[in-house]
Design a protein around this motif. Structure first.
Motif, PDB file in Angstrom:
ATOM      1  N   UNK A 162       0.819  -1.077  -0.002  1.00  0.00           N
ATOM      2  CA  UNK A 162       0.025  -0.020   0.125  1.00  0.00           C
ATOM      3  C   UNK A 162       0.835   1.133   0.025  1.00  0.00           C
ATOM      4  N   UNK A 163       1.950   1.165   0.852  1.00  0.00           N
ATOM      5  CA  UNK A 163       2.789   2.639   1.052  1.00  0.00           C
ATOM      6  C   UNK A 163       3.376   2.711  -0.315  1.00  0.00           C
ATOM      7  N   UNK A 164       4.144   1.626  -1.048  1.00  0.00           N
ATOM      8  CA  UNK A 164       4.729   1.876  -2.242  1.00  0.00           C
ATOM      9  C   UNK A 164       3.878   2.235  -3.325  1.00  0.00           C
ATOM     10  N   UNK A 165       2.694   1.790  -3.410  1.00  0.00           N
ATOM     11  CA  UNK A 165       1.687   2.221  -4.635  1.00  0.00           C
ATOM     12  C   UNK A 165       1.360   3.677  -4.223  1.00  0.00           C
ATOM     13  N   UNK A 178      -0.425   6.693  -7.063  1.00  0.00           N
ATOM     14  CA  UNK A 178      -1.648   6.060  -7.589  1.00  0.00           C
ATOM     15  C   UNK A 178      -2.530   5.800  -6.141  1.00  0.00           C
ATOM     16  N   UNK A 179      -3.511   5.858  -6.565  1.00  0.00           N
ATOM     17  CA  UNK A 179      -4.640   5.659  -5.363  1.00  0.00           C
ATOM     18  C   UNK A 179      -4.684   4.196  -5.031  1.00  0.00           C
ATOM     19  N   UNK A 180      -4.829   3.895  -3.870  1.00  0.00           N
ATOM     20  CA  UNK A 180      -5.214   2.562  -3.314  1.00  0.00           C
ATOM     21  C   UNK A 180      -6.507   2.142  -2.298  1.00  0.00           C
ATOM     22  N   UNK A 181      -6.957   0.911  -2.385  1.00  0.00           N
ATOM     23  CA  UNK A 181      -8.309   1.007  -1.651  1.00  0.00           C
ATOM     24  C   UNK A 181      -7.846  -0.442  -0.864  1.00  0.00           C
ATOM     25  N   UNK A 182      -8.027  -0.490   0.343  1.00  0.00           N
ATOM     26  CA  UNK A 182      -7.818  -1.708   1.012  1.00  0.00           C
ATOM     27  C   UNK A 182      -9.199  -2.601   1.269  1.00  0.00           C
ATOM     28  N   UNK A 183      -9.109  -3.967   0.965  1.00  0.00           N
ATOM     29  CA  UNK A 183     -10.195  -4.578   0.898  1.00  0.00           C
ATOM     30  C   UNK A 183     -10.318  -5.928   2.055  1.00  0.00           C
ATOM     31  N   UNK A 184     -10.970  -6.121   2.973  1.00  0.00           N
ATOM     32  CA  UNK A 184     -10.951  -7.065   4.049  1.00  0.00           C
ATOM     33  C   UNK A 184     -11.297  -8.464   3.308  1.00  0.00           C
ATOM     34  N   UNK A 238      -5.892  -8.296   4.406  1.00  0.00           N
ATOM     35  CA  UNK A 238      -6.311  -7.190   3.504  1.00  0.00           C
ATOM     36  C   UNK A 238      -5.843  -7.199   2.104  1.00  0.00           C
ATOM     37  N   UNK A 239      -6.533  -7.119   1.189  1.00  0.00           N
ATOM     38  CA  UNK A 239      -6.095  -7.142  -0.063  1.00  0.00           C
ATOM     39  C   UNK A 239      -6.032  -5.525  -0.662  1.00  0.00           C
ATOM     40  N   UNK A 240      -5.178  -5.458  -1.770  1.00  0.00           N
ATOM     41  CA  UNK A 240      -4.938  -3.979  -2.070  1.00  0.00           C
ATOM     42  C   UNK A 240      -5.169  -3.867  -3.388  1.00  0.00           C
ATOM     43  N   UNK A 241      -6.485  -3.002  -3.761  1.00  0.00           N
ATOM     44  CA  UNK A 241      -7.017  -2.705  -4.771  1.00  0.00           C
ATOM     45  C   UNK A 241      -6.565  -1.208  -5.404  1.00  0.00           C
ATOM     46  N   UNK A 242      -6.216  -1.368  -6.965  1.00  0.00           N
ATOM     47  CA  UNK A 242      -5.538  -0.040  -7.373  1.00  0.00           C
ATOM     48  C   UNK A 242      -5.771   0.141  -8.879  1.00  0.00           C
ATOM     49  N   UNK A 243      -6.257   1.112  -9.431  1.00  0.00           N
ATOM     50  CA  UNK A 243      -6.938   1.415 -10.534  1.00  0.00           C
ATOM     51  C   UNK A 243      -5.640   2.382 -11.209  1.00  0.00           C
ATOM     52  N   UNK A 244      -5.259   1.961 -12.237  1.00  0.00           N
ATOM     53  CA  UNK A 244      -4.060   2.936 -12.709  1.00  0.00           C
ATOM     54  C   UNK A 244      -4.165   2.838 -14.452  1.00  0.00           C
ATOM     55  N   UNK A 259      -8.635  10.562 -12.237  1.00  0.00           N
ATOM     56  CA  UNK A 259      -9.119  10.417 -13.525  1.00  0.00           C
ATOM     57  C   UNK A 259     -10.101  11.565 -14.247  1.00  0.00           C
ATOM     58  N   UNK A 260     -11.375  11.709 -13.834  1.00  0.00           N
ATOM     59  CA  UNK A 260     -12.079  12.590 -14.244  1.00  0.00           C
ATOM     60  C   UNK A 260     -12.300  13.706 -13.678  1.00  0.00           C
ATOM     61  N   UNK A 261     -11.336  13.795 -12.319  1.00  0.00           N
ATOM     62  CA  UNK A 261     -11.363  14.916 -11.350  1.00  0.00           C
ATOM     63  C   UNK A 261      -9.950  15.181 -11.103  1.00  0.00           C
ATOM     64  N   UNK A 262      -9.505  16.349 -10.688  1.00  0.00           N
ATOM     65  CA  UNK A 262      -8.171  16.606 -10.308  1.00  0.00           C
ATOM     66  C   UNK A 262      -7.922  15.986  -8.931  1.00  0.00           C
ATOM     67  N   UNK A 263      -6.789  15.247  -8.893  1.00  0.00           N
ATOM     68  CA  UNK A 263      -6.481  14.615  -7.775  1.00  0.00           C
ATOM     69  C   UNK A 263      -5.964  15.416  -6.630  1.00  0.00           C
ATOM     70  N   UNK A 264      -6.392  15.105  -5.424  1.00  0.00           N
ATOM     71  CA  UNK A 264      -6.112  15.726  -4.326  1.00  0.00           C
ATOM     72  C   UNK A 264      -5.025  14.949  -3.328  1.00  0.00           C
ATOM     73  N   UNK A 265      -3.953  15.471  -3.158  1.00  0.00           N
ATOM     74  CA  UNK A 265      -2.828  14.712  -2.355  1.00  0.00           C
ATOM     75  C   UNK A 265      -3.348  14.668  -0.869  1.00  0.00           C
ATOM     76  N   UNK A 266      -3.204  13.686  -0.216  1.00  0.00           N
ATOM     77  CA  UNK A 266      -3.315  13.646   1.178  1.00  0.00           C
ATOM     78  C   UNK A 266      -1.932  13.080   1.502  1.00  0.00           C
TER      79      UNK A 266
END
Length: 298
Positions: free
Chosen positions: A218-221, A227-233, A244-250, A284-291
């Motif tokens: 997750x950290x490296x992605x 890229x964004x990442x979503x954690x799935x139980x 947890x599984x790591x879901x990522x759309x790139x 993707x369709x909206x500007x990415x906001x960094x957190x």
């Protein structure tokens, strides 16, 4: 507030350009390749050609009447907003067609029926796709296709194929076998290009990684791949271990880097790669906001 207004104006300009350019390209394809070579085709133009054969009326005038009738259907089935975005096309296309037909030499690009079918099919698919992408249509049978799509949830490209096949069948009654084959080629090329244009720039890659080192992945992605990442139980099937599984759309160009990154953390990580048709949202369709990336113990 200012940013939202600016974005709204850009969307309006892009919508207007797509409708204008799409109808101009469509009219050119019909005037330059379809009508001069007597190629049968679908859509309102195909019905217009059918009427012209029996009544000797002008094709552009026939299309105009059909488009106005289709607008009424669209108003009741798809609403006022749809009609407002479609009325331009319904009037622009027959006007463009009438004007382009009057250009000297427009009907003498080629006398080769197959070449005309290929060029016409490609241009029609691109032009209709441009218009449909902004939520409008070129009028005529496109309205029927969108209404059926709303009611039956069948892909628009499939409906284009079905409706146009019926119209082609009507024209086949007075066309020779070669013209029928050219019409089929046109329809197939149109459907392929339409589908590609509708999805242009939207197709992305989804990666789902299962590994006991999910936190490091997750950290490296997030940091290295940006890229964004979503954690799935999840629960593993063999050991019934909860993790947890790591879901990522790139974007497709990042696929190799993503796989290498995951395997650099865990060579035994289980990865699935799926091509998805459309993605909407931040990055993707909206500007990415960094957190700030939070670090926690796996």
């Amino acid at each position: 507030m200012v940013k939202n207004i600016s974005s709204r104006y850009r969307n309006m300009l892009w919508t207007g350009f797509s409708i204008l350019a799409g109808n101009a390209i469509l009219a050119f394809a019909i005037a330059a390749f379809v009508i001069p070579n007597d190629i049968i085709m679908g859509g309102a133009t195909g019905i217009g050609i059918l009427i012209n054969h029996f009544l000797s009326t002008d094709v552009a005038a026939n299309v105009l009447v059909l488009n106005i009738s289709a607008l009424v259907l669209g108003y009741f089935a798809l609403g006022k907003k749809f009609v407002l975005t479609t009325i331009g096309s319904s009037l622009l296309y027959p006007v463009f067609l009438g004007l382009i037909q009057r250009i000297p030499g427009i009907d003498s690009f080629t006398t080769d029926g197959l070449l005309s079918a290929l060029f016409a099919g490609g241009l029609i698919g691109i032009s209709v796709g441009m218009v449909l992408r902004v939520g409008a249509s070129t009028g005529g049978t496109d309205v029927v296709n969108l209404v059926l799509h709303k009611w039956l949830h069948i892909p628009v490209s499939v409906l284009v194929y079905i409706v146009d096949t019926v119209i082609l069948g009507g024209q086949a009654l007075f066309s020779n076998p070669e013209k029928i084959l050219h019409g089929i080629v046109l329809l197939v090329v149109e459907t392929i290009l339409l589908n590609q244009v509708m999805l242009l720039g939207q197709s992305q890659i989804q990666i789902f990684a299962i590994s006991s080192k999910y936190e490091e992945i997750r950290q490296k992605i997030l940091v290295e791949l940006q890229a964004g990442a979503t954690m799935v139980m999840i629960e593993t099937g063999c050991t019934e271990e909860r993790q947890k599984g790591v879901l990522c759309v790139i974007q497709p160009r990042k696929l190799y880097a993503a796989k290498e990154l995951i395997h650099s953390v865990d060579p035994d990580a289980f990865i699935t790669v799926t091509q998805i048709k459309e993605v909407r949202g931040q990055g993707f369709t909206q500007e990415r906001r960094d957190h700030p990336v939070k670090t926690r113990q796996a």
